[in-house]
Design a protein around this motif. Sequence first.
Motif, mmCIF file in Angstrom:
data_model
loop_
_atom_site.group_PDB
_atom_site.id
_atom_site.type_symbol
_atom_site.label_atom_id
_atom_site.label_comp_id
_atom_site.label_asym_id
_atom_site.label_seq_id
_atom_site.Cartn_x
_atom_site.Cartn_y
_atom_site.Cartn_z
ATOM 1 N N VAL A 1 26.985 48.936 55.464
ATOM 2 C CA VAL A 1 26.183 47.832 54.919
ATOM 3 C C VAL A 1 25.675 48.168 53.524
ATOM 4 O O VAL A 1 25.743 47.344 52.597
ATOM 5 N N ALA A 2 25.164 49.383 53.334
ATOM 6 C CA ALA A 2 24.622 49.761 52.030
ATOM 7 C C ALA A 2 25.712 49.767 50.956
ATOM 8 O O ALA A 2 25.484 49.291 49.831
ATOM 9 N N LEU B 1 21.987 53.440 42.819
ATOM 10 C CA LEU B 1 20.967 54.206 43.539
ATOM 11 C C LEU B 1 19.866 53.299 44.068
ATOM 12 O O LEU B 1 19.451 53.412 45.227
ATOM 13 N N PHE B 2 19.364 52.398 43.222
ATOM 14 C CA PHE B 2 18.307 51.492 43.660
ATOM 15 C C PHE B 2 18.768 50.662 44.858
ATOM 16 O O PHE B 2 18.037 50.505 45.845
ATOM 17 N N THR B 3 19.972 50.119 44.769
ATOM 18 C CA THR B 3 20.456 49.222 45.813
ATOM 19 C C THR B 3 20.773 49.982 47.090
ATOM 20 O O THR B 3 20.373 49.569 48.186
ATOM 21 N N PHE B 4 21.490 51.087 46.973
ATOM 22 C CA PHE B 4 21.880 51.838 48.167
ATOM 23 C C PHE B 4 20.656 52.357 48.907
ATOM 24 O O PHE B 4 20.561 52.220 50.134
ATOM 25 N N ALA C 1 28.213 47.238 46.327
ATOM 26 C CA ALA C 1 29.396 46.749 45.625
ATOM 27 C C ALA C 1 29.234 45.283 45.234
ATOM 28 O O ALA C 1 29.592 44.886 44.110
ATOM 29 N N ALA C 2 28.700 44.467 46.139
ATOM 30 C CA ALA C 2 28.500 43.051 45.839
ATOM 31 C C ALA C 2 27.498 42.857 44.715
ATOM 32 O O ALA C 2 27.705 42.029 43.812
ATOM 33 N N GLN C 3 26.412 43.622 44.723
ATOM 34 C CA GLN C 3 25.404 43.482 43.674
ATOM 35 C C GLN C 3 25.936 43.949 42.323
ATOM 36 O O GLN C 3 25.646 43.333 41.291
ATOM 37 N N ILE C 4 26.681 45.032 42.304
ATOM 38 C CA ILE C 4 27.252 45.489 41.031
ATOM 39 C C ILE C 4 28.212 44.445 40.478
ATOM 40 O O ILE C 4 28.218 44.156 39.274
ATOM 41 N N PHE C 5 29.028 43.847 41.349
ATOM 42 C CA PHE C 5 29.986 42.830 40.919
ATOM 43 C C PHE C 5 29.265 41.596 40.369
ATOM 44 O O PHE C 5 29.556 41.148 39.245
ATOM 45 N N LEU D 1 25.276 39.449 53.124
ATOM 46 C CA LEU D 1 25.223 38.274 52.252
ATOM 47 C C LEU D 1 23.834 37.976 51.682
ATOM 48 O O LEU D 1 23.736 37.591 50.516
ATOM 49 N N PRO D 2 22.730 38.110 52.450
ATOM 50 C CA PRO D 2 21.420 37.787 51.859
ATOM 51 C C PRO D 2 21.049 38.644 50.653
ATOM 52 O O PRO D 2 20.209 38.242 49.847
ATOM 53 N N SER D 3 21.685 39.808 50.500
ATOM 54 C CA SER D 3 21.360 40.705 49.382
ATOM 55 C C SER D 3 22.548 40.908 48.445
ATOM 56 O O SER D 3 22.562 41.868 47.669
ATOM 57 N N ALA D 4 23.522 40.005 48.492
ATOM 58 C CA ALA D 4 24.732 40.189 47.692
ATOM 59 C C ALA D 4 24.491 40.013 46.203
ATOM 60 O O ALA D 4 25.292 40.465 45.383
ATOM 61 N N ALA D 5 23.425 39.343 45.821
ATOM 62 C CA ALA D 5 23.063 39.175 44.415
ATOM 63 C C ALA D 5 21.607 39.573 44.230
ATOM 64 O O ALA D 5 20.791 39.407 45.141
ATOM 65 N N SER D 6 21.292 40.100 43.065
ATOM 66 C CA SER D 6 19.947 40.612 42.811
ATOM 67 C C SER D 6 19.505 40.252 41.407
ATOM 68 O O SER D 6 20.208 40.529 40.429
ATOM 69 N N GLY D 7 18.328 39.625 41.313
ATOM 70 C CA GLY D 7 17.771 39.335 39.999
ATOM 71 C C GLY D 7 17.474 40.599 39.212
ATOM 72 O O GLY D 7 17.666 40.647 37.990
ATOM 73 N N PHE D 8 17.039 41.641 39.902
ATOM 74 C CA PHE D 8 16.779 42.917 39.243
ATOM 75 C C PHE D 8 18.060 43.499 38.657
ATOM 76 O O PHE D 8 18.085 43.975 37.522
ATOM 77 N N GLY D 9 19.143 43.461 39.444
ATOM 78 C CA GLY D 9 20.409 43.998 38.955
ATOM 79 C C GLY D 9 20.939 43.222 37.772
ATOM 80 O O GLY D 9 21.456 43.808 36.806
#
Length: 251
Positions: free
Chosen positions: A53-54, A175-178, A59-63, A120-128
């Motif tokens: 999951v992590a 690192l932050f996301t994982f 990977a989704a957030q980086i993309f 899916l709920p965390s696939a995108a991040s405003g912080f990222g």
Amino acid sequence: MMAPLAVVVITSLTPVGATASGFSLPDRLAFANYQAAWSQGNFLLAFANSTFVALAVTAAQIFTSALAGYALARLKFRGRQALLLLVLATLVIPFQLLVIPIFLILKWGHLLNTYSSLILPSAASGFGIYLLRQFFSTIPVELEQAASLDGANRLQILWRIVLPLSRPALVTLFLFTFIGEWNDLFKPLIFTTRPELRTVQLALAEFQEQFTNSWQLMMAAVGIATVPIVVLFLLGQKQFIQGVANTGIKE
């Protein structure tokens, strides 16, 4: 900061039934506590689920962050600043306030009790998005112009020029996301009920309920759950510090 970690290590190495004496190690180190906690807590499956999951969320957030961050940093379009402010506004909204609509969307999509409900709920991040947008802004635009003259399109410029130069920011986001996903208890607790989907933090909470009176085994379980992220941070700390220090600085 180190005092709680020292208490965890010392207590976890204290034989069951003995009392830990402050910050001094016991006469006999009970490494068997870790083996007992690992087997009794069934952490193998939890580690596999948390790792999957992590990594998937990371990977989704980086993309998504790379694409959105590059668009906000380089593309000129109407409403770009308003969109950036909207992205920043999402940072002040706690995830707990959105849990009911997210739960309903996952229910309508028949995604509850699946890995998708954890990813899916965390696939995108405003912080990222904001982090990469700020770092992309520090890269000289002349490099992209030279690549454009050679016939590269926007995606090729992003993949071959911008991302290789943004390794510190990417490692920082990784690192932050994982670590955030590894330590997350809220989503597995709300969106899943199947035992085969339980993560490390959920297994740790269940372990605490079973071994409330055995602090030695409890601290051993905490140590087991903590070791991977400590090792991960130590491996990426150089890039992490460089990414935080350079983000938002233009030369």
